[in-house]
Scaffold this motif. Structure first.
Motif, PDB file in Angstrom:
ATOM      1  N   LYS A 399       0.830  -1.205   0.000  1.00 55.53           N
ATOM      2  CA  LYS A 399       0.000   0.000   0.000  1.00 55.53           C
ATOM      3  C   LYS A 399       0.867   1.259   0.000  1.00 55.53           C
ATOM      4  O   LYS A 399       0.534   2.260  -0.648  1.00 55.53           O
ATOM      5  N   ILE A 400       1.976   1.206   0.716  1.00 55.53           N
ATOM      6  CA  ILE A 400       2.869   2.372   0.744  1.00 55.53           C
ATOM      7  C   ILE A 400       3.474   2.613  -0.633  1.00 55.53           C
ATOM      8  O   ILE A 400       3.677   3.761  -1.049  1.00 55.53           O
ATOM      9  N   PHE A 401       3.755   1.522  -1.373  1.00 52.94           N
ATOM     10  CA  PHE A 401       4.338   1.675  -2.710  1.00 52.94           C
ATOM     11  C   PHE A 401       3.407   2.438  -3.658  1.00 52.94           C
ATOM     12  O   PHE A 401       3.872   3.013  -4.645  1.00 52.94           O
ATOM     13  N   LEU A 402       2.104   2.425  -3.359  1.00 54.84           N
ATOM     14  CA  LEU A 402       1.176   3.170  -4.195  1.00 54.84           C
ATOM     15  C   LEU A 402       1.274   4.674  -3.957  1.00 54.84           C
ATOM     16  O   LEU A 402       0.789   5.467  -4.768  1.00 54.84           O
ATOM     17  N   GLU A 403       1.905   5.068  -2.869  1.00 58.28           N
ATOM     18  CA  GLU A 403       2.016   6.482  -2.519  1.00 58.28           C
ATOM     19  C   GLU A 403       3.453   6.994  -2.597  1.00 58.28           C
ATOM     20  O   GLU A 403       3.667   8.203  -2.738  1.00 58.28           O
ATOM     21  N   VAL A 404       4.425   6.090  -2.482  1.00 57.50           N
ATOM     22  CA  VAL A 404       5.828   6.500  -2.405  1.00 57.50           C
ATOM     23  C   VAL A 404       6.603   5.884  -3.573  1.00 57.50           C
ATOM     24  O   VAL A 404       6.417   4.710  -3.903  1.00 57.50           O
ATOM     25  N   LYS A 405       7.464   6.693  -4.172  1.00 60.10           N
ATOM     26  CA  LYS A 405       8.324   6.208  -5.240  1.00 60.10           C
ATOM     27  C   LYS A 405       9.682   5.806  -4.664  1.00 60.10           C
ATOM     28  O   LYS A 405      10.388   6.639  -4.097  1.00 60.10           O
ATOM     29  N   LEU A 432      10.423   3.828   3.847  1.00 64.67           N
ATOM     30  CA  LEU A 432       9.369   4.300   2.951  1.00 64.67           C
ATOM     31  C   LEU A 432       8.554   5.423   3.595  1.00 64.67           C
ATOM     32  O   LEU A 432       8.191   6.414   2.936  1.00 64.67           O
ATOM     33  N   LEU A 433       8.243   5.292   4.886  1.00 70.61           N
ATOM     34  CA  LEU A 433       7.498   6.350   5.582  1.00 70.61           C
ATOM     35  C   LEU A 433       8.314   7.630   5.647  1.00 70.61           C
ATOM     36  O   LEU A 433       7.765   8.743   5.554  1.00 70.61           O
ATOM     37  N   SER A 434       9.632   7.485   5.808  1.00 69.17           N
ATOM     38  CA  SER A 434      10.500   8.661   5.828  1.00 69.17           C
ATOM     39  C   SER A 434      10.473   9.355   4.466  1.00 69.17           C
ATOM     40  O   SER A 434      10.412  10.596   4.396  1.00 69.17           O
ATOM     41  N   LYS A 435      10.509   8.576   3.390  1.00 73.60           N
ATOM     42  CA  LYS A 435      10.428   9.165   2.050  1.00 73.60           C
ATOM     43  C   LYS A 435       9.064   9.835   1.841  1.00 73.60           C
ATOM     44  O   LYS A 435       8.969  10.914   1.228  1.00 73.60           O
ATOM     45  N   LYS A 436       8.020   9.207   2.361  1.00 73.74           N
ATOM     46  CA  LYS A 436       6.684   9.785   2.224  1.00 73.74           C
ATOM     47  C   LYS A 436       6.591  11.125   2.945  1.00 73.74           C
ATOM     48  O   LYS A 436       6.030  12.103   2.405  1.00 73.74           O
ATOM     49  N   LEU A 437       7.166  11.194   4.153  1.00 71.76           N
ATOM     50  CA  LEU A 437       7.140  12.444   4.918  1.00 71.76           C
ATOM     51  C   LEU A 437       7.962  13.524   4.219  1.00 71.76           C
ATOM     52  O   LEU A 437       7.542  14.688   4.149  1.00 71.76           O
ATOM     53  N   THR A 438       9.117  13.136   3.713  1.00 67.75           N
ATOM     54  CA  THR A 438       9.964  14.093   3.002  1.00 67.75           C
ATOM     55  C   THR A 438       9.252  14.645   1.774  1.00 67.75           C
ATOM     56  O   THR A 438       9.294  15.846   1.498  1.00 67.75           O
ATOM     57  N   LYS A 439       8.584  13.763   1.022  1.00 69.24           N
ATOM     58  CA  LYS A 439       7.857  14.187  -0.170  1.00 69.24           C
ATOM     59  C   LYS A 439       6.714  15.130   0.210  1.00 69.24           C
ATOM     60  O   LYS A 439       6.458  16.142  -0.464  1.00 69.24           O
ATOM     61  N   LYS A 440       6.052  14.841   1.317  1.00 72.33           N
ATOM     62  CA  LYS A 440       4.938  15.696   1.761  1.00 72.33           C
ATOM     63  C   LYS A 440       5.443  17.081   2.122  1.00 72.33           C
ATOM     64  O   LYS A 440       4.815  18.090   1.763  1.00 72.33           O
ATOM     65  N   ASN A 441       6.563  17.148   2.830  1.00 70.77           N
ATOM     66  CA  ASN A 441       7.128  18.443   3.209  1.00 70.77           C
ATOM     67  C   ASN A 441       7.560  19.237   1.974  1.00 70.77           C
ATOM     68  O   ASN A 441       7.373  20.456   1.913  1.00 70.77           O
ATOM     69  N   GLU A 442       8.134  18.536   0.999  1.00 70.05           N
ATOM     70  CA  GLU A 442       8.546  19.233  -0.220  1.00 70.05           C
ATOM     71  C   GLU A 442       7.349  19.793  -0.967  1.00 70.05           C
ATOM     72  O   GLU A 442       7.392  20.920  -1.474  1.00 70.05           O
ATOM     73  N   THR A 444       4.530  20.689   0.328  1.00 68.58           N
ATOM     74  CA  THR A 444       4.021  21.829   1.109  1.00 68.58           C
ATOM     75  C   THR A 444       4.836  23.068   0.832  1.00 68.58           C
ATOM     76  O   THR A 444       4.290  24.176   0.646  1.00 68.58           O
ATOM     77  N   GLU A 445       6.157  22.924   0.781  1.00 66.77           N
ATOM     78  CA  GLU A 445       7.030  24.071   0.524  1.00 66.77           C
ATOM     79  C   GLU A 445       6.779  24.640  -0.864  1.00 66.77           C
ATOM     80  O   GLU A 445       6.790  25.863  -1.078  1.00 66.77           O
ATOM     81  N   ILE A 446       6.557  23.754  -1.834  1.00 69.02           N
ATOM     82  CA  ILE A 446       6.284  24.215  -3.204  1.00 69.02           C
ATOM     83  C   ILE A 446       4.989  25.009  -3.262  1.00 69.02           C
ATOM     84  O   ILE A 446       4.900  26.066  -3.895  1.00 69.02           O
ATOM     85  N   LYS A 447       3.939  24.496  -2.582  1.00 65.42           N
ATOM     86  CA  LYS A 447       2.670  25.197  -2.586  1.00 65.42           C
ATOM     87  C   LYS A 447       2.768  26.558  -1.903  1.00 65.42           C
ATOM     88  O   LYS A 447       2.192  27.544  -2.354  1.00 65.42           O
ATOM     89  N   GLU A 448       3.516  26.611  -0.795  1.00 62.10           N
ATOM     90  CA  GLU A 448       3.693  27.898  -0.120  1.00 62.10           C
ATOM     91  C   GLU A 448       4.449  28.880  -0.983  1.00 62.10           C
ATOM     92  O   GLU A 448       4.149  30.084  -1.010  1.00 62.10           O
ATOM     93  N   ALA A 449       5.471  28.362  -1.685  1.00 61.00           N
ATOM     94  CA  ALA A 449       6.243  29.243  -2.560  1.00 61.00           C
ATOM     95  C   ALA A 449       5.387  29.759  -3.693  1.00 61.00           C
ATOM     96  O   ALA A 449       5.473  30.946  -4.076  1.00 61.00           O
ATOM     97  N   GLU A 450       4.526  28.923  -4.253  1.00 60.64           N
ATOM     98  CA  GLU A 450       3.648  29.356  -5.340  1.00 60.64           C
ATOM     99  C   GLU A 450       2.621  30.373  -4.823  1.00 60.64           C
ATOM    100  O   GLU A 450       2.265  31.319  -5.538  1.00 60.64           O
ATOM    101  N   ALA A 451       2.145  30.179  -3.566  1.00 59.94           N
ATOM    102  CA  ALA A 451       1.174  31.117  -3.002  1.00 59.94           C
ATOM    103  C   ALA A 451       1.818  32.484  -2.752  1.00 59.94           C
ATOM    104  O   ALA A 451       1.174  33.517  -2.928  1.00 59.94           O
TER     105      ALA A 451
END
Length: 451
Positions: A399-405, A432-442, A444-451
């Motif tokens: 299931k994690i593989f469906l969300e994390v590359k 995998l959870l660490s990669k998922k968290l890192t991807k989520k933070n990235e 978020t940062e992209i969306k804030e920068a675009e805003a």
């Protein structure tokens, strides 16, 4: 009575001397007339003809000289003899043999024996005794006077067929790399363990590749009928660590082909590229990795165009280099027919950077996406490294593989931490959870920068 008869018949010494003097005088006179009347070039021609005539009729041997290079390509008769002659070690008339141990997996394995330089090897073909001589690593001679026509028409054909059978059952493949300083291919034993059985890949894709390779190996008559060079092109693309090199090894082991690994960046120009590629053997894989970094992709050409427009690096612009057209001419042009039964494999991390001309059908027959790890690939890796087919943690990991590359290389690194499945799989989940968290933070940062 008899003695007096023979005494009368034997000429005297003075008579013999008189005849000798007359012949000498005639010879001197004839030579003088010959030198005065007949031009030097005509005299040399006549002498050469007389020499050839007497040599062909009175010399006891005729020698076939077989050299490694023939025009622009490797002499296939030389390659066939090089493969065939080691089977005749029992017929060597030398007091020495080459002893080689090339089994890296088993240093205690029985060594292999080779033929040293200057050795003479005897063979027999249809009752005809033959003698081979290895003069150097690039020249072999075959000596025999009688049955010359049979040797030319039948024996060399027999050697070619025998070498093909030997290569089909060869135990040790080779991997070659080109040395631009010595201008020759240098080889080492290729003992990569990856096969299609151990390759972690989607089952349907794997089976498709195997069927395609098998059809290619049996397609000599088909390619000849349709008028195409007997070759097959594969493009392996995808992120780093997705198993492109492992797939190349699996193809080599499946086909029993040696690999020619060409670093295109080290080739000076198109002429050198043709010389390098035509010196490869039949039944081989030509591997050009990281094509997007070779200078033949669209991005690099755009950079070069910008430099020209800006008027910079004038000296560098005049320097010869491998061009896209030069590479394409060998992949799909007239030069592509110089070697038979060849597989050409290009790898790239960025397919979008490649020039569209490289992707045209007929140049890259099969495009293979080497993607991130999937549940099927994960299960294959777990079976290989942990020797398990099932585990309670398989479902949450899938299931994690469906969300994390994650690449197969990253997953393999985690599975090799421990032979204990529980420990290894927990470590993989944390990774995998660490990669998922890192991807989520990235994100978020992209969306804030675009805003």
């Amino acid at each position: 009575m008899a003695s007096s008869f023979f005494a009368q018949r034997i000429p005297s010494v003075s008579a013999i001397f008189s005849v000798y003097t007359s012949l000498s005088a005639f010879t001197i006179l004839f030579r003088t007339i010959l030198n005065e009347i007949i031009p030097v070039k005509v005299r040399d021609f006549l002498v050469s003809k007389f020499t050839d005539y007497f040599s062909s009729h009175f010399n006891s041997n005729f020698t076939f000289i077989i050299q490694e290079q023939c025009d622009y390509v490797t002499n296939q008769t030389f390659r066939a003899a090089e493969t065939y002659l080691p089977t005749l070690l029992a017929g060597t008339s030398t007091g020495s043999l080459l002893v080689r141990s090339i089994n890296l997996k088993n240093p205690m394995a029985k060594p292999r024996y080779g033929i040293p330089v200057k050795a003479k090897i005897t063979d027999e073909f249809q009752g005809i005794p033959l003698e081979w001589t290895l003069h150097s690593e690039k020249t072999i001679t075959l000596t025999r006077k009688e049955f010359r026509d049979m040797i030319m028409s039948d024996y060399f054909t027999y050697i070619a067929k025998s070498s093909v059978d030997i290569l089909k059952h060869i135990e040790n493949l080779k991997i070659h790399t080109y040395n631009p300083h010595n201008r020759e291919w240098e080889s080492a034993v290729f003992q990569h363990h990856t096969t299609f059985e151990t390759l972690a890949m989607e089952t349907e894709l794997k089976n498709t590749l195997i069927r395609d390779l098998d059809a290619f190996s049996k397609g000599k008559n088909f390619f000849k009928t349709v008028g195409r060079a007997w070759k097959r092109g594969y493009l392996l693309y995808g992120p780093p660590g997705t198993g492109k090199s492992s797939l190349v090894a699996a193809i080599a082991n499946h086909m029993k082909y040696s690999i020619y690994d060409l670093q295109i960046q080290s080739v000076a120009d198109d002429a050198m590229l043709r010389q390098i590629l035509t010196s490869t053997e039949n039944r081989s894989i030509l591997l050009i990795e990281d094509l997007d970094c070779s200078g033949t992709d669209a991005s690099c050409r755009n950079v070069n165009q910008d430099e020209k427009e800006g008027g910079e690096n004038q000296n560098k612009k005049k320097k010869k280099e491998v061009t896209l057209s030069g590479l394409l001419n060998f992949v799909d042009g007239l030069w592509s027919s110089c070697v038979e039964e060849r597989i050409i494999i290009f790898t790239t991390n960025h397919k979008e950077k490649l020039d569209p001309a490289l992707l045209r059908p007929g140049r890259m027959d099969v495009h293979v996406l080497m993607d991130y790890c999937t549940p099927v690939v994960f299960k294959k890796l777990a079976a290989l490294y942990l020797e398990i087919e099932k585990h309670d943690m398989f479902e949450p990991i899938e299931k994690i593989f469906l969300e994390v590359k994650a690449t197969p290389a990253e997953v393999t690194e985690q599975l090799m931490v421990s032979k204990n499945p529980d420990i290894a799989l927990r470590g993989l989940v944390e990774f995998l959870l660490s990669k998922k968290l890192t991807k989520k933070n990235e994100d978020t940062e992209i969306k804030e920068a675009e805003a």
